[in-house]
Design an enzyme around this catalytic site. Structure first.
Site, PDB file in Angstrom:
ATOM      1  N   CYS A 152       0.974  48.423  45.559  1.00 56.83           N
ATOM      2  CA  CYS A 152       1.758  47.703  46.766  1.00 56.83           C
ATOM      3  C   CYS A 152       2.844  47.933  47.138  1.00 56.83           C
ATOM      4  CB  CYS A 152       1.069  46.343  46.930  1.00 56.83           C
ATOM      5  SG  CYS A 152       1.309  45.246  45.623  1.00 56.83           S
TER       6      CYS A 152
HETATM    7  N1  LIG Z   1      -3.171  41.653  44.689  1.00 54.76           N
HETATM    8  C1  LIG Z   1      -2.484  42.558  45.185  1.00 54.76           C
HETATM    9  O1  LIG Z   1      -1.764  42.566  46.124  1.00 54.76           O
HETATM   10  C2  LIG Z   1      -2.885  44.095  44.720  1.00 54.76           C
HETATM   11  C3  LIG Z   1      -2.353  44.952  45.467  1.00 54.76           C
HETATM   12  C4  LIG Z   1      -2.418  46.345  44.869  1.00 54.76           C
HETATM   13  C5  LIG Z   1      -3.219  46.567  43.685  1.00 54.76           C
HETATM   14  N2  LIG Z   1      -3.721  45.365  43.216  1.00 54.76           N
HETATM   15  C6  LIG Z   1      -4.115  45.446  41.834  1.00 54.76           C
HETATM   16  O2  LIG Z   1      -5.751  45.546  41.938  1.00 54.76           O
HETATM   17  C7  LIG Z   1      -6.340  44.743  40.625  1.00 54.76           C
HETATM   18  C8  LIG Z   1      -7.086  43.542  41.104  1.00 54.76           C
HETATM   19  O3  LIG Z   1      -6.017  42.770  41.575  1.00 54.76           O
HETATM   20  P1  LIG Z   1      -6.385  41.158  42.261  1.00 54.76           P
HETATM   21  O4  LIG Z   1      -5.178  40.745  42.731  1.00 54.76           O
HETATM   22  O5  LIG Z   1      -7.608  41.402  43.047  1.00 54.76           O
HETATM   23  O6  LIG Z   1      -7.007  40.279  40.887  1.00 54.76           O
HETATM   24  P2  LIG Z   1      -7.651  39.101  40.640  1.00 54.76           P
HETATM   25  O7  LIG Z   1      -7.528  38.433  41.720  1.00 54.76           O
HETATM   26  O8  LIG Z   1      -7.039  38.512  39.360  1.00 54.76           O
HETATM   27  O9  LIG Z   1      -9.305  39.535  40.388  1.00 54.76           O
HETATM   28  C9  LIG Z   1      -9.521  40.332  39.078  1.00 54.76           C
HETATM   29  C10 LIG Z   1     -11.176  40.635  39.190  1.00 54.76           C
HETATM   30  O10 LIG Z   1     -11.324  41.347  37.958  1.00 54.76           O
HETATM   31  C11 LIG Z   1     -12.432  40.545  37.141  1.00 54.76           C
HETATM   32  N3  LIG Z   1     -12.352  40.569  35.915  1.00 54.76           N
HETATM   33  C12 LIG Z   1     -11.318  39.974  35.299  1.00 54.76           C
HETATM   34  N4  LIG Z   1     -11.358  40.174  33.940  1.00 54.76           N
HETATM   35  C13 LIG Z   1     -12.454  40.944  33.680  1.00 54.76           C
HETATM   36  C14 LIG Z   1     -13.087  41.794  32.828  1.00 54.76           C
HETATM   37  N5  LIG Z   1     -12.315  41.611  31.517  1.00 54.76           N
HETATM   38  N6  LIG Z   1     -13.885  42.475  32.867  1.00 54.76           N
HETATM   39  C15 LIG Z   1     -14.413  42.687  34.051  1.00 54.76           C
HETATM   40  N7  LIG Z   1     -14.074  42.012  35.173  1.00 54.76           N
HETATM   41  C16 LIG Z   1     -12.968  41.274  35.056  1.00 54.76           C
HETATM   42  C17 LIG Z   1     -12.428  38.923  37.726  1.00 54.76           C
HETATM   43  O11 LIG Z   1     -13.655  38.307  37.822  1.00 54.76           O
HETATM   44  P3  LIG Z   1     -13.667  36.875  37.447  1.00 54.76           P
HETATM   45  O12 LIG Z   1     -12.573  35.964  38.346  1.00 54.76           O
HETATM   46  O13 LIG Z   1     -15.204  36.175  37.987  1.00 54.76           O
HETATM   47  O14 LIG Z   1     -13.636  36.454  36.177  1.00 54.76           O
HETATM   48  C18 LIG Z   1     -11.972  39.450  39.337  1.00 54.76           C
HETATM   49  O15 LIG Z   1     -13.214  39.612  39.988  1.00 54.76           O
HETATM   50  C19 LIG Z   1      -5.218  44.766  39.772  1.00 54.76           C
HETATM   51  O16 LIG Z   1      -5.075  45.681  38.904  1.00 54.76           O
HETATM   52  C20 LIG Z   1      -3.926  44.624  40.585  1.00 54.76           C
HETATM   53  O17 LIG Z   1      -2.825  45.338  39.856  1.00 54.76           O
HETATM   54  C21 LIG Z   1      -3.354  44.245  43.551  1.00 54.76           C
END
Ligand SMILES: NC(=O)c1ccc[n+]([C@@H]2O[C@H](COP(=O)([O-])OP(=O)(O)OC[C@H]3O[C@@H](n4cnc5c(N)ncnc54)[C@H](OP(=O)(O)O)[C@@H]3O)[C@@H](O)[C@H]2O)c1
Length: 347
Positions: A152
């Protein structure tokens, strides 16, 4: 343009970016939401984890399932924590025709940088190479099955700097100051709200993993070799990124050259809007003009040989879910704008 519907899975659908992918795809004319995975929330109805989705009729009956139960789909969005996808990629590769990864796992190419910033990826490389895809700038849509979207803060910086390096208008040295909202850390973030609220503080001054990504992307997209100093700060807002990039113009470069370069780079690009001739503060990119939309606003200000470029975008949409859906639209032959909001949510 294609009229058919494709089957889509979201891996990590209970997180912030996964929730945003669901929210946008619920109203996408060409998508059937076929599978939504979660880890701890497996078995839970979508509306219980994302209350902002519970009143959409398309969300009724949708539940999160363990990733191992993934059905065959056309596209899988990877919204998993960084480092989680490499071990799960064989499963996705077997059951999804195309994988669009939002995490950082497969963005970098330099093995040393991968070892430093993504050690789990270094230990488990992908079976096929991932294309690094910036929808507005990468040219032809990738032909391969695996696509990695930019980070991002990285993509916000790339939008600010691309025209300057593509047209060789600036010297290599560039300083970038990025500020990001709290959802940038994901739902699993451990920061106490009381420590963020009413505060503005440093996140990382050196060594952020978006630094090599930005350098790599600008080099590949423009042929330039920027000398980048990149620092990040934590904003007390749920969503939004603002990036300010400080550059020095090469001799004989005018403000008009800069203006033309930005116009040329983003003409016909529905989601990167260059602010024309900004003067007053509200003319410049700002969070309240982009949050809730898939739009990145960009502006430049030139004084003498100093050129400052600014980008604002919504980290969860243009920096994550929205840009991934934009990529899905392009690789699937749908309208680029399908299912993607162009207006912000404000005040
Ligand atoms: N947040 C941002 O602004 C943003 C922007 C660009 C890219 N990203 C990238 O996008 C990705 C997701 O970000 P996010 O902010 O959405 O993260 P998040 O809110 O922490 O969500 C993570 C997701 O992955 C699941 N998960 C966690 N551990 C897991 C495992 N071991 N196996 C399978 N599923 C698992 C979680 O499920 P449960 O909660 O049900 O355990 C949840 O659905 C990251 O890599 C981040 O760097 C994020």
């Amino acid at each position: 343009m294609a009229e058919h519907k494709i089957r889509v899975a979201v891996a990590g659908a209970s997180g912030y970016t996964g929730g945003e992918v669901i929210r946008l795809l619920l109203d996408h004319p060409n998508v059937e939401l076929a599978f939504l995975s979660a880890e701890r929330s497996a078995g839970t109805p979508v509306g219980a984890v994302h209350p902002w989705l519970r009143n959409h009729p398309g969300a009724a009956g949708l539940k999160f399932r363990p990733l191992a139960e993934l059905d065959e789909v056309d596209v899988a969005f990877g919204c998993l924590p960084t480092g989680t996808l490499p071990a799960r990629l064989p499963l996705l590769a077997e059951r999804a025709k195309r994988v669009l990864n939002l995490a950082g796992d497969f963005r970098l190419r330099d093995p040393e940088e991968i070892r430093t910033h993504y050690p789990k990826t270094a230990a488990q490389p992908a079976p096929e190479e991932f294309a690094y895809y910036v929808p507005e700038l990468s040219g032809a849509v990738p032909e391969g099955r695996f696509i990695n979207l930019p980070g991002c803060m990285a993509v916000a910086t790339i939008y600010a700097l691309y025209p300057l390096f593509a047209d060789s208008l600036v010297l290599p040295g560039v300083v970038v100051d990025a500020k990001t909202g709290s959802t940038g850390g994901g739902r699993g973030g451990t920061e106490q709200p009381a420590e963020r609220s009413g505060n503005f503080r440093v996140h990382k001054l050196h060594g952020h993993r978006h630094t090599p990504e930005i350098r790599q992307a600008l080099t590949e997209l423009t042929g330039a070799a920027p000398e980048l100093r990149f620092s990040t700060h934590s904003l007390d807002v749920p969503r939004g990124i603002m990036v300010t990039a400080y550059t020095q113009l090469r001799p004989e470069t005018s403000a008009l050259d800069v203006k033309r370069a930005f116009a040329k780079a983003y003409v016909g690009k529905p989601f990167v809007r260059v602010r024309p001739a900004p003067k007053a503060p509200q003319d410049f990119p700002m969070l309240k003009a982009v949050v809730g939309s898939n739009v990145a606003e960009v502006a430049i200000a030139v004084k003498g040989d100093q050129c400052v470029a600014v980008t604002a975008l919504d980290n969860l949409i243009k920096g994550a879910a929205g840009q991934a859906i934009q990529a899905m639209n392009l690789v699937s032959g749908f309208e680029e704008t399908a299912g993607l909001p162009r207006t912000a949510v404000s005040p």
